[in-house]
Scaffold this motif. Sequence first.
Motif, PDB file in Angstrom:
ATOM      1  N   UNK B  35       0.880  -1.152  -0.164  1.00  0.00           N
ATOM      2  CA  UNK B  35       0.193   0.031   0.091  1.00  0.00           C
ATOM      3  C   UNK B  35       1.289   1.323  -0.243  1.00  0.00           C
ATOM      4  N   UNK B  36       0.494   2.327  -1.084  1.00  0.00           N
ATOM      5  CA  UNK B  36       1.279   3.558  -0.261  1.00  0.00           C
ATOM      6  C   UNK B  36      -0.074   4.922   0.063  1.00  0.00           C
ATOM      7  N   UNK B  37       0.775   4.766   0.957  1.00  0.00           N
ATOM      8  CA  UNK B  37      -0.605   6.273   2.005  1.00  0.00           C
ATOM      9  C   UNK B  37       0.287   7.396   1.400  1.00  0.00           C
ATOM     10  N   UNK B  38      -1.383   8.022   1.423  1.00  0.00           N
ATOM     11  CA  UNK B  38      -0.134   9.265   0.889  1.00  0.00           C
ATOM     12  C   UNK B  38      -1.519  10.078   2.323  1.00  0.00           C
ATOM     13  N   UNK B  39      -0.844  10.835   2.967  1.00  0.00           N
ATOM     14  CA  UNK B  39      -1.163  12.095   3.857  1.00  0.00           C
ATOM     15  C   UNK B  39      -2.179  12.901   3.411  1.00  0.00           C
ATOM     16  N   UNK B  40      -3.717  13.454   4.140  1.00  0.00           N
ATOM     17  CA  UNK B  40      -4.453  14.288   3.049  1.00  0.00           C
ATOM     18  C   UNK B  40      -4.946  15.381   4.538  1.00  0.00           C
ATOM     19  N   UNK B  41      -3.942  16.262   5.096  1.00  0.00           N
ATOM     20  CA  UNK B  41      -4.351  17.124   6.320  1.00  0.00           C
ATOM     21  C   UNK B  41      -5.455  18.320   5.590  1.00  0.00           C
ATOM     22  N   UNK B  42      -6.629  17.524   6.152  1.00  0.00           N
ATOM     23  CA  UNK B  42      -7.731  18.988   5.217  1.00  0.00           C
ATOM     24  C   UNK B  42      -9.096  19.504   6.979  1.00  0.00           C
ATOM     25  N   UNK B  43      -9.251  20.673   6.022  1.00  0.00           N
ATOM     26  CA  UNK B  43     -10.153  21.458   6.942  1.00  0.00           C
ATOM     27  C   UNK B  43     -11.571  20.695   6.924  1.00  0.00           C
ATOM     28  N   UNK B  44     -12.036  19.833   7.109  1.00  0.00           N
ATOM     29  CA  UNK B  44     -13.649  18.871   6.843  1.00  0.00           C
ATOM     30  C   UNK B  44     -13.513  19.728   8.043  1.00  0.00           C
ATOM     31  N   UNK B  45     -14.039  19.981   8.610  1.00  0.00           N
ATOM     32  CA  UNK B  45     -14.949  20.951   9.860  1.00  0.00           C
ATOM     33  C   UNK B  45     -14.559  22.000   9.832  1.00  0.00           C
ATOM     34  N   UNK B  46     -15.796  23.040  10.166  1.00  0.00           N
ATOM     35  CA  UNK B  46     -15.251  24.631  10.749  1.00  0.00           C
ATOM     36  C   UNK B  46     -14.803  25.634   9.362  1.00  0.00           C
ATOM     37  N   UNK B  47     -14.945  26.919   9.067  1.00  0.00           N
ATOM     38  CA  UNK B  47     -15.543  27.315   8.453  1.00  0.00           C
ATOM     39  C   UNK B  47     -15.034  27.212   6.712  1.00  0.00           C
ATOM     40  N   UNK B  48     -13.720  26.605   6.502  1.00  0.00           N
ATOM     41  CA  UNK B  48     -12.896  26.124   4.632  1.00  0.00           C
ATOM     42  C   UNK B  48     -14.120  24.667   5.051  1.00  0.00           C
ATOM     43  N   UNK B  70      -5.737  -1.912 -10.418  1.00  0.00           N
ATOM     44  CA  UNK B  70      -5.022  -2.970 -10.039  1.00  0.00           C
ATOM     45  C   UNK B  70      -3.473  -1.782  -9.383  1.00  0.00           C
ATOM     46  N   UNK B  71      -3.871  -0.749  -9.297  1.00  0.00           N
ATOM     47  CA  UNK B  71      -2.898  -0.391  -8.234  1.00  0.00           C
ATOM     48  C   UNK B  71      -2.335   0.476  -8.633  1.00  0.00           C
ATOM     49  N   UNK B  72      -0.558   1.269  -8.331  1.00  0.00           N
ATOM     50  CA  UNK B  72       0.438   1.843  -8.875  1.00  0.00           C
ATOM     51  C   UNK B  72       1.522   1.401  -9.173  1.00  0.00           C
ATOM     52  N   UNK B  73       1.677   1.156 -10.662  1.00  0.00           N
ATOM     53  CA  UNK B  73       2.850   0.337 -10.825  1.00  0.00           C
ATOM     54  C   UNK B  73       4.138   0.438 -10.255  1.00  0.00           C
ATOM     55  N   UNK B  74       5.201  -0.271  -9.662  1.00  0.00           N
ATOM     56  CA  UNK B  74       6.106  -0.175  -8.805  1.00  0.00           C
ATOM     57  C   UNK B  74       7.276  -1.270  -9.257  1.00  0.00           C
ATOM     58  N   UNK B  75       8.067  -0.701 -10.379  1.00  0.00           N
ATOM     59  CA  UNK B  75       8.635  -2.114 -10.926  1.00  0.00           C
ATOM     60  C   UNK B  75       8.264  -3.061 -10.993  1.00  0.00           C
ATOM     61  N   UNK B  76       7.094  -3.056 -11.733  1.00  0.00           N
ATOM     62  CA  UNK B  76       6.471  -4.782 -11.515  1.00  0.00           C
ATOM     63  C   UNK B  76       5.484  -4.964 -11.517  1.00  0.00           C
ATOM     64  N   UNK B  77       5.310  -4.458 -10.069  1.00  0.00           N
ATOM     65  CA  UNK B  77       4.697  -4.746  -8.707  1.00  0.00           C
ATOM     66  C   UNK B  77       3.445  -3.800  -8.189  1.00  0.00           C
ATOM     67  N   UNK B  78       2.213  -4.451  -8.220  1.00  0.00           N
ATOM     68  CA  UNK B  78       1.069  -3.315  -8.004  1.00  0.00           C
ATOM     69  C   UNK B  78       0.828  -2.736  -6.664  1.00  0.00           C
ATOM     70  N   UNK B  79       0.926  -1.686  -6.183  1.00  0.00           N
ATOM     71  CA  UNK B  79       0.692  -0.776  -5.049  1.00  0.00           C
ATOM     72  C   UNK B  79      -0.854  -0.658  -4.557  1.00  0.00           C
ATOM     73  N   UNK B  80      -1.830  -0.905  -3.654  1.00  0.00           N
ATOM     74  CA  UNK B  80      -3.001   0.355  -4.210  1.00  0.00           C
ATOM     75  C   UNK B  80      -2.617   0.876  -3.524  1.00  0.00           C
ATOM     76  N   UNK B  81      -4.016   2.060  -3.340  1.00  0.00           N
ATOM     77  CA  UNK B  81      -2.929   3.832  -2.477  1.00  0.00           C
ATOM     78  C   UNK B  81      -4.550   3.679  -1.176  1.00  0.00           C
ATOM     79  N   UNK B  82      -4.253   4.497  -0.490  1.00  0.00           N
ATOM     80  CA  UNK B  82      -4.680   4.189   0.695  1.00  0.00           C
ATOM     81  C   UNK B  82      -4.572   5.977   1.081  1.00  0.00           C
ATOM     82  N   UNK B  83      -5.583   6.418   0.808  1.00  0.00           N
ATOM     83  CA  UNK B  83      -5.422   8.356   1.315  1.00  0.00           C
ATOM     84  C   UNK B  83      -5.449   8.169   2.609  1.00  0.00           C
TER      85      UNK B  83
END
Lengths: 288, 406
Positions: B35-48, B70-83
Amino acid sequence: MQAVQILINALVLGSLYACIAIGFSLVWGVLNVINLIHGSFIVLGAYLAFGLYQSLHLSPWYAIVVAAPVFFVFGYIVQRLILNRVITAPVLVTLTLTFGLDLILNNAMIYVFTADYRRLTLIPPLGSVSFEGVVVPVDRLIATATALALTGLLYLLLRRSRVGRAIVAVRLDRDAAVLMGVHVPSIYAVAFGLGAALAGCAGVLMALIFPISPLTSSAYLGKAFVVCVLGGLGSVSGALAGGMLLALVESVGSAFFGPAHATTLSFLLLIIFLILRPQGLVGRKGFE
Amino acid sequence: MLHAWVARCVRLSIPLGIAALASGIQISAASADDVIKIGAPLPITGPLAPEAIKQQQGYNLWAEQANKAGGISVGGKKYKVEIVYTDYQSNTPRAVQATEQLITQNNVNFVFSPFGSGAAKAASTVSEKHKVPTLAATASSSQVYDQGYKYLFGTFTPNDTLTTPLTEMIKAKVPEVKKVAILARNDLFPLAIAQEMEKSAKANGLEVVYFEKYAIGTLDHSATLSSIKAQSPQWIFVTGYTNDLLLVRKQMIDQQMKAPVVSMIAGPAYQEFIDALGKGAENVSSAAWWHPAARYDGKDIFGSTANFVKLFKDKYNAEPDYAHASAALCGALFQIAIEKAGSIDRDKVRDELAKMDVVTFFGPVKFGANGQINSLDPPVFQIQGGKPVVLFPQAIKQGDLKIGLE
């Protein structure tokens, strides 16, 4: 002509501010509770008006008739079940409690309605009236008239009705009122219910003019607070005078110094009043 | 007897527990590898919150598409994405904390910046410290990129790329425009746009008769509008977020304010602006970083602009705007960079982002030396017949500028 326009804007805005603040002032003056749920009550009133217009096509002036009893009962229950338990505690306790209740109510509104802004758009639109270059939107005129009528009604209620006199009596001397046979917890609940009803009605009027979002509750609460300090607790006319003064400072200040400074000016005025005239413009001991 | 039995159970449970725990770690480590994890800090609550939801929808659409393939291909191997999302409640200092937490505790591989220029700039310090490649979907102010950071890249062109084409067009098509009034929300991005507008107006020989800021959270603009009206400008330019602009436009209608040209940034690109104002939105001009009318054939996972718009409509039943598109683009760009690098090594991916030169559904993407995109011509558009109609650039033009307001 610009000066006349600014003056009229201020008068219209002032009566709306008075309407926002009057329920807050009543609760603060009678119960000695700084009711931080007030802003959320206003927003909830706006959602009620929006919902009734969207689903039943019920105009806001009819929505007021629905909002007043609904919010009265809601406020009455909140007071009887929750606030009455701590009413004699120091003001910080009631402040914390209403702060907590406001957090719950506000977050519940964000959960149910989301943070998106909604608008109550009347079809057909009401338009504006203009005279010699001075323009006033009809929706603001209606809201102003209704706000003034609500203020007048509260004044009459407090002066002429039995329950109104009881509210004033409790405010003036709680112990003497008990000796006179007044059931204080009920009177507190009625006063809090009235405050909630006025907030709900103010919310209906705000929905006519401003967008609706749970996030606006703090803005309304801030205005109510400033109006109460400027006008002084303890009288209907205090809320009206405070509202007018705040709107005048904001409108004139905005024209002279730019809109970015309008809020700064109003808070500067608040500080000056707190130092020089803490009782406000027409503050009195009893609420009438 | 009973005691002995309990003691035996406890003794037995210790090695079993350790074995179970170890195998659990093994399992989670094995699954984390894929899994490739990408962090996403967001203003999910509040004025924005409304803006955060747009970004979230864009990221989710990309992640869904990437995983469907199938995911992102990295050197022939597939990685799923998780945010991995965290809510910083529209509070910039918390955005910085959230970014730190995502990198150090959630162990994300890469980061999407928080919303807007202010928070993106603040949080970029953290990702730069940890050397984590970061893509900003909604930061346009050049101050964000002029910090000399190596790991920060952004998909919005500088603010003047919005105001300059708009001013040049108005000057060419509406010669009666001589006086401009500018009203700006006192906030990093709207104020920066307003300052750029002032510069481009002066550069084009227009007189700026009014330039004022309004406080965040202002509900009543009637006094301000009366002051603007007294200056009788031919062009009224207002910046802020959707709610501010709805409020100003509605109060302009209430005060019967008319001007040959009214421009607003950044609201008219959003469908809710048009829905809320109805006829009041007609002929309001604006500029944005992307528009669904763009026609690009990209090399990214979405392919063409039309395909991106279709996928978005299928998933959310609404037309995408530039905020949705930019967020989805950031995901697609990470995917391209990772696949080209053939690795999830942060430095290798960073190098691929730095030398990125690819056409996407969003347009051509190439980052300048400071990390900010420099390959796009943001469209100028106007609301006509309840729809945004592109007026510039020529390649995607849909109509001509209309003068006056409804």
